[in-house]
Design a protein around this motif. Structure first.
Motif, PDB file in Angstrom:
ATOM      1  N   THR A 235       0.849  -1.195   0.000  1.00  0.00           N
ATOM      2  CA  THR A 235       0.000   0.000   0.000  1.00  0.00           C
ATOM      3  C   THR A 235       0.884   1.244   0.000  1.00  0.00           C
ATOM      4  O   THR A 235       1.711   1.414   0.891  1.00  0.00           O
ATOM      5  CB  THR A 235      -0.848   0.043   1.300  1.00  0.00           C
ATOM      6  N   THR A 236       0.705   2.106  -0.988  1.00  0.00           N
ATOM      7  CA  THR A 236       1.435   3.388  -0.975  1.00  0.00           C
ATOM      8  C   THR A 236       0.415   4.499  -1.197  1.00  0.00           C
ATOM      9  O   THR A 236      -0.751   4.338  -0.876  1.00  0.00           O
ATOM     10  CB  THR A 236       2.556   3.412  -2.032  1.00  0.00           C
ATOM     11  N   ASP A 237       0.862   5.614  -1.776  1.00  0.00           N
ATOM     12  CA  ASP A 237      -0.100   6.682  -2.048  1.00  0.00           C
ATOM     13  C   ASP A 237       0.213   7.298  -3.404  1.00  0.00           C
ATOM     14  O   ASP A 237       1.155   6.875  -4.079  1.00  0.00           O
ATOM     15  CB  ASP A 237      -0.076   7.733  -0.923  1.00  0.00           C
ATOM     16  N   VAL A 270      17.529   7.113   0.683  1.00  0.00           N
ATOM     17  CA  VAL A 270      16.869   6.322  -0.364  1.00  0.00           C
ATOM     18  C   VAL A 270      15.745   7.156  -0.990  1.00  0.00           C
ATOM     19  O   VAL A 270      15.574   7.179  -2.214  1.00  0.00           O
ATOM     20  CB  VAL A 270      16.318   4.983   0.201  1.00  0.00           C
ATOM     21  N   ALA A 271      14.991   7.891  -0.152  1.00  0.00           N
ATOM     22  CA  ALA A 271      13.890   8.730  -0.650  1.00  0.00           C
ATOM     23  C   ALA A 271      14.436   9.760  -1.637  1.00  0.00           C
ATOM     24  O   ALA A 271      13.855   9.991  -2.705  1.00  0.00           O
ATOM     25  CB  ALA A 271      13.190   9.423   0.514  1.00  0.00           C
ATOM     26  N   GLU A 272      15.547  10.353  -1.264  1.00  0.00           N
ATOM     27  CA  GLU A 272      16.203  11.353  -2.121  1.00  0.00           C
ATOM     28  C   GLU A 272      16.539  10.770  -3.480  1.00  0.00           C
ATOM     29  O   GLU A 272      16.312  11.379  -4.515  1.00  0.00           O
ATOM     30  CB  GLU A 272      17.492  11.800  -1.414  1.00  0.00           C
ATOM     31  N   GLU A 273      17.085   9.552  -3.469  1.00  0.00           N
ATOM     32  CA  GLU A 273      17.480   8.908  -4.727  1.00  0.00           C
ATOM     33  C   GLU A 273      16.270   8.687  -5.636  1.00  0.00           C
ATOM     34  O   GLU A 273      16.347   8.902  -6.845  1.00  0.00           O
ATOM     35  CB  GLU A 273      18.175   7.560  -4.443  1.00  0.00           C
ATOM     36  N   GLY A 278       8.205   8.224  -8.048  1.00  0.00           N
ATOM     37  CA  GLY A 278       6.991   7.534  -7.588  1.00  0.00           C
ATOM     38  C   GLY A 278       7.204   6.176  -6.943  1.00  0.00           C
ATOM     39  O   GLY A 278       8.316   5.637  -6.902  1.00  0.00           O
ATOM     40  N   ALA A 279       6.068   5.612  -6.476  1.00  0.00           N
ATOM     41  CA  ALA A 279       6.096   4.384  -5.679  1.00  0.00           C
ATOM     42  C   ALA A 279       6.589   3.178  -6.486  1.00  0.00           C
ATOM     43  O   ALA A 279       7.249   2.294  -5.939  1.00  0.00           O
ATOM     44  CB  ALA A 279       4.704   4.105  -5.122  1.00  0.00           C
ATOM     45  N   ARG A 284      10.569  -1.147  -7.041  1.00  0.00           N
ATOM     46  CA  ARG A 284      11.597  -1.873  -7.806  1.00  0.00           C
ATOM     47  C   ARG A 284      12.920  -1.856  -7.055  1.00  0.00           C
ATOM     48  O   ARG A 284      13.607  -2.864  -6.935  1.00  0.00           O
ATOM     49  CB  ARG A 284      11.764  -1.256  -9.202  1.00  0.00           C
ATOM     50  N   LEU A 285      13.253  -0.695  -6.509  1.00  0.00           N
ATOM     51  CA  LEU A 285      14.519  -0.569  -5.770  1.00  0.00           C
ATOM     52  C   LEU A 285      14.515  -1.478  -4.533  1.00  0.00           C
ATOM     53  O   LEU A 285      15.486  -2.190  -4.261  1.00  0.00           O
ATOM     54  CB  LEU A 285      14.735   0.890  -5.366  1.00  0.00           C
ATOM     55  N   VAL A 286      13.404  -1.472  -3.800  1.00  0.00           N
ATOM     56  CA  VAL A 286      13.319  -2.286  -2.573  1.00  0.00           C
ATOM     57  C   VAL A 286      13.429  -3.768  -2.922  1.00  0.00           C
ATOM     58  O   VAL A 286      14.136  -4.524  -2.262  1.00  0.00           O
ATOM     59  CB  VAL A 286      11.985  -2.038  -1.822  1.00  0.00           C
TER      60      VAL A 286
END
Ligand code: ATP
Ligand code: MG
Length: 340
Positions: A235-237, A270-273, A278-279, A284-286
């Motif tokens: 679940t994201t936004d 990580v958010a910065e990268e 978008g989610a 994909r990164l996670v």
């Protein structure tokens, strides 16, 4: 060790032989990434430092929030599999099941006399688990299992308990039981302390605590494809700019936390990268980070899974050893209480 308390870590490092660890898990399903970063990693690290490890397959506690345990023996074997894959050494650790150690369970009765009903009713983790159980009736075991957990910890006189955040109130119950027992009957038990990791509450794919029983977990032993599928469904936004805001964006924060742990970076970094990609980009990164990080553990798990007999032997040997320890402690308790 990833514990946040560096003085405790130093104290353990100086004298590992003076400590004993007890932790455990309910055999309600496969262990997940929350277990790994919340407690398993610390168990393995403590073992590496030379601390003796006891691990309980908490089979009686499965019945806190359901009427029957489904396939308890199979789940127990799979727990052993996850432990060994994560690095717990069966030659050094005692892995055992509640139901196989009668003297441990016998400690529950005197221990129950040391806590009040009001204290049991105030436990916030129990309240949370009642809310999530979706049941109209709550069993007595739900309120008393933290005292049973005191028996798990104190039967082997463990003083260190590497656990996740949800266990903190239970540890407080154990400390209360140990203190009151010693005051009433003489010094028998240590005052165990919780060891929290750097990730004491890993969030699941729905933004709540990752839990075996809440359908929001990524199992340690999941395939790479399953990992991708589970994380894709998180679940994201709709906000394309990824930011680390656990209060308002728990789903996104859970993914960032997981990536950060696997990559040894901060969630903000990580958010910065990801920026405003978008989610989907974050997922994909996670996925890549998780699959990369757990590849060796999963490979070891696949090898160990082939020999079910060995997993059963680990448990059988652990049960035997735990029984010896529990019999000795129960004799001491009877002596202290003046019972036969
Ligand atoms: P269930 O939903 O059946 O209760 P669970 O996922 O909560 O399963 P437990 O067997 O209850 O797992 O917990 C075992 C140990 O793992 C405890 O020490 C607990 O604190 C820790 N743990 C469980 N989930 C997490 C999590 N999401 N983050 C960190 N630690 C966790
Ligand atoms: Mg739980």
């Amino acid at each position: 060790m990833t514990t946040t308390d560096s003085t405790t870590a130093d104290r353990i490092r100086r004298n590992p032989g003076h400590h004993r660890v007890l932790t455990g898990d309910r055999p309600t399903g496969p262990l997940h990434l929350g277990h790994y970063f919340g407690t398993l990693q610390n168990r393995v690290e403590l073992q590496r430092l030379g601390v003796e490890l006891f691990v309980v397959v908490a089979d009686y506690q499965v019945l806190t929030d359901r009427d029957r345990a489904d396939n308890p023996a199979e789940h127990a074997e799979n727990l052993v599999l996850d432990y060994l894959a994560a690095g717990i050494d069966p030659d050094r650790a005692t892995v055992f099941a509640h139901s196989a150690v009668p003297a441990l369970n016998q400690l529950l009765l005197p221990f129950l006399s040391l806590v009040s009903v009001a204290e049991l009713g105030r436990n916030p983790t129990v309240k949370d688990e009642i809310a999530h159980s979706g049941r109209s009736t709550v069993s007595g075991l739900m309120f008393t299992y933290p005292v049973h957990q005191a028996a798990d910890i104190l039967f082997c006189k463990a003083d260190l308990v590497p656990v996740g955040q949800d266990q903190i109130p239970h540890l407080e119950t154990t400390r209360t039981v140990a203190r009151r027992f010693n005051e009433r009957y003489g010094p028998v038990f240590p005052q165990p302390e919780a060891l929290l990791s750097a990730a004491p509450l890993l969030l699941g794919t729905d933004g709540g605590k990752m839990s075996k029983s809440r359908g929001n977990a990524v199992p340690l032993g999941a395939t790479e494809d399953d990992t991708a599928r589970l994380l894709r469904a998180a679940t994201t936004d709709a906000d394309r700019r990824i930011s680390h805001d656990p209060e308002h964006r728990p789903g996104v924060a859970g993914l960032l936390q997981l990536a950060a742990l696997c990559l040894d970076r901060t969630p903000e970094d990580v958010a910065e990268e990801i920026g405003d990609r978008g989610a989907a980009a974050l997922k994909r990164l996670v996925t890549e980070a998780v699959n990369e990080y757990f590849r060796p553990i999963r490979a070891r798990r696949a090898e160990l899974a082939a020999d079910r007999g060995f997993l059963r032997d680990v448990l059988r040997n652990g049960n035997e050893r735990a029984n010896k320890v529990a019999d000795t402690t129960l004799a001491e308790v009877r002596e202290a209480m003046g019972t036969a």
